[in-house]
Structures are given as C-alpha cells and as structure tokens.
Design an enzyme around this catalytic site. Structure first.
Site, mmCIF file in Angstrom:
data_model
loop_
_atom_site.group_PDB
_atom_site.id
_atom_site.type_symbol
_atom_site.label_atom_id
_atom_site.label_comp_id
_atom_site.label_asym_id
_atom_site.label_seq_id
_atom_site.Cartn_x
_atom_site.Cartn_y
_atom_site.Cartn_z
ATOM 1 N N SER A 141 0.805 -1.211 0.246
ATOM 2 C CA SER A 141 -0.239 0.613 -0.153
ATOM 3 C C SER A 141 1.226 0.751 0.319
ATOM 4 O O SER A 141 1.831 1.597 0.827
ATOM 5 C CB SER A 141 -1.172 -0.208 0.909
ATOM 6 O OG SER A 141 -2.041 1.919 1.248
ATOM 7 N N TYR A 154 -1.734 -0.508 9.799
ATOM 8 C CA TYR A 154 -1.913 -0.883 8.680
ATOM 9 C C TYR A 154 -0.564 -0.620 7.861
ATOM 10 O O TYR A 154 -0.066 -1.339 7.163
ATOM 11 C CB TYR A 154 -2.864 -0.344 7.996
ATOM 12 C CG TYR A 154 -3.086 -0.671 6.439
ATOM 13 C CD1 TYR A 154 -3.391 -1.881 6.754
ATOM 14 C CD2 TYR A 154 -3.129 0.096 6.251
ATOM 15 C CE1 TYR A 154 -4.324 -2.307 4.899
ATOM 16 C CE2 TYR A 154 -3.534 0.123 4.337
ATOM 17 C CZ TYR A 154 -3.794 -1.267 3.533
ATOM 18 O OH TYR A 154 -3.776 -2.123 2.385
#
Length: 247
Positions: free
Chosen positions: A142, A156
C-alpha cells in the site's frame, strides 16, 4: 502441464480483479482464497470457471497457519504452482495511534505480515524445485507504507512497510532459484476495504485530489499484477511498483 496461481483475498476487491484478469487462459488454474462470504466466492467461481482453465475457491484465513496449509494443498491437487498473489489483508477502523490496542496490532500483523509470509513460504517450497520459467510472487502492499496513514491506521501502514521489506529480502534470497518476488503499492483505490476503515466513501472523497484527478480501480492494480506475473517482466524482481496515480 497446467500452471496454477493462488490468489489470497481472491474473491473481492483487487484479488477478484486479478482473478478476472488471469482466468480463462487454457492450461491455467486458479485457487482463490477467501474468508467469510461463501455466496460471493461461489458466484465468482461460476463466472470464471472453464473446463480447460479451472477456478476453485477455498475458505482460508491467512492469519491461521492451518488455513494456509489447506489453501496450498488445494493448489497441489490442481497442478504445479506457477504464481502467488498475496492480496488478503485487514484494515481496522480509523483512529488515533494511541487508540490502537495490542489486540488490534496482533490482528493486523497476523494477517498482513505473518499470514503473507507463510503464504510466501509455501510458494517458495513448491517453486524452488521447479524448472518453470514463469515462477513469481506478487505481494499487495500500500502507498500507506510510505505515507504512514497518520490519524487513520498507522498499524496498517506499518504492516505494509513490512511487506515491502519482506519482498526485497525474499526476492534476493530466492533469485538464484529463478523465482521472482515483487510488490505493488496501490494508492487510493475504489474498493470496499475503505468500509472496513469506517469510511466507505473515502475513495470518492480523496479521488479528485489525486494527481491524475481520480481514484484508481481494482482493475488498474490487476493490470500491473498480471504484467509482473508475465514473461514481459522476466527481469523484474526485488522491487515495489506504485500504482497510485502519482500520489
């Protein structure tokens, strides 16, 4: 001989888009790992399965080592492993860093890092003794790995930074076997993962502010994954590609 590709998180979002991109090639079989939604998994299999390019869905929580073993056992039953796409991941609700509990850290890291690593391990075990020229692993990271996701989900972001480091180290370790390992950092992509973070419309809110003026789609990412798995990327390994619209 049939080439098998395992896609974790393969029945929704980016994973499902990758499955659609890879399906339908004679002699190529797909194993789609999924967690929870049986109806959606069965519907996607019904859409993509062909006699000469079989598609099977396997219930699997990659945070459970036993589930990972079952996923790859299903792949073994279909044929030799050619590729792995690690698309499974968890995202918890947006919050400040000090609100992230130890239990939440454990959940996020168990799936996004440990589960991904276990899948890579199973893939390498199977690929290492093969003479196939097309063996490749693609990890979905990501852009948050670089941006940190402050005030939203630093846990995350940290887990995805670990994915980038794992990708680099593993790629250099297994290059001598002819196995390629890469990762992709998606940016603002319009998938349902934002609902898990508590803001279903996040991609629509942030999309117009991206350099390309829109949020990305799962298909944008799937195209890059398909290229990294293909012979066109035969000299690409140990690197991470941004699919983030310039973000």
């Amino acid at each position: 001989m049939q080439a098998v590709y395992v896609i974790t998180g393969g029945t929704r979002g980016i994973g499902a888009a990758v499955a659609r991109r890879l399906a339908g090639v004679p002699g190529r079989g797909l194993i789609l790992g999924y967690r929870g939604n049986v109806e959606r998994a069965e519907a996607l299999v019904a859409q993509l399965h062909r006699a000469d390019s079989p598609v099977r869905a396997v219930a699997c929580d990659v945070g459970d080592p036993a589930g990972v073993g079952e996923l790859f056992a299903a792949a073994d039953a279909l044929g030799p492993l050619a590729g792995l796409v690690n698309s499974a991941g968890v995202l918890e609700r947006q919050c400040a860093f000090e609100e992230i509990t130890a239990e939440r850290w454990a959940r996020v890291l168990a799936v996004n890092v440990v589960g991904l690593a276990l899948c890579c391990r199973e893939a390498v075990i199977r690929m290492r003794g093969s003479d196939r020229p097309d063996r490749a692993i693609v990890n979905i990271s990501s852009k948050a790995a670089q941006l940190g996701a402050p005030g939203e989900y630093v846990d995350y972001a940290a887990s995805k930074a670990a994915v980038d480091t794992l990708t680099r180290g593993l790629a250099l370790e297994v290059a001598r076997y002819g196995i390629r390992v890469t990762s992709i950092r998606p940016g603002i992509i319009d998938t349902e993962i934002h609902a898990s973070g508590g803001e279903p419309g996040r991609a629509h809110r942030l999309g117009p502010d991206q350099p390309l003026g829109r949020a990305g789609t799962a298909e944008d990412v799937a195209g890059a994954v398909a290229w990294l798995l293909s012979p066109d990327a035969a000299y690409v390994t140990g690197t991470t590609i941004d699919v983030a619209g310039g973000r």
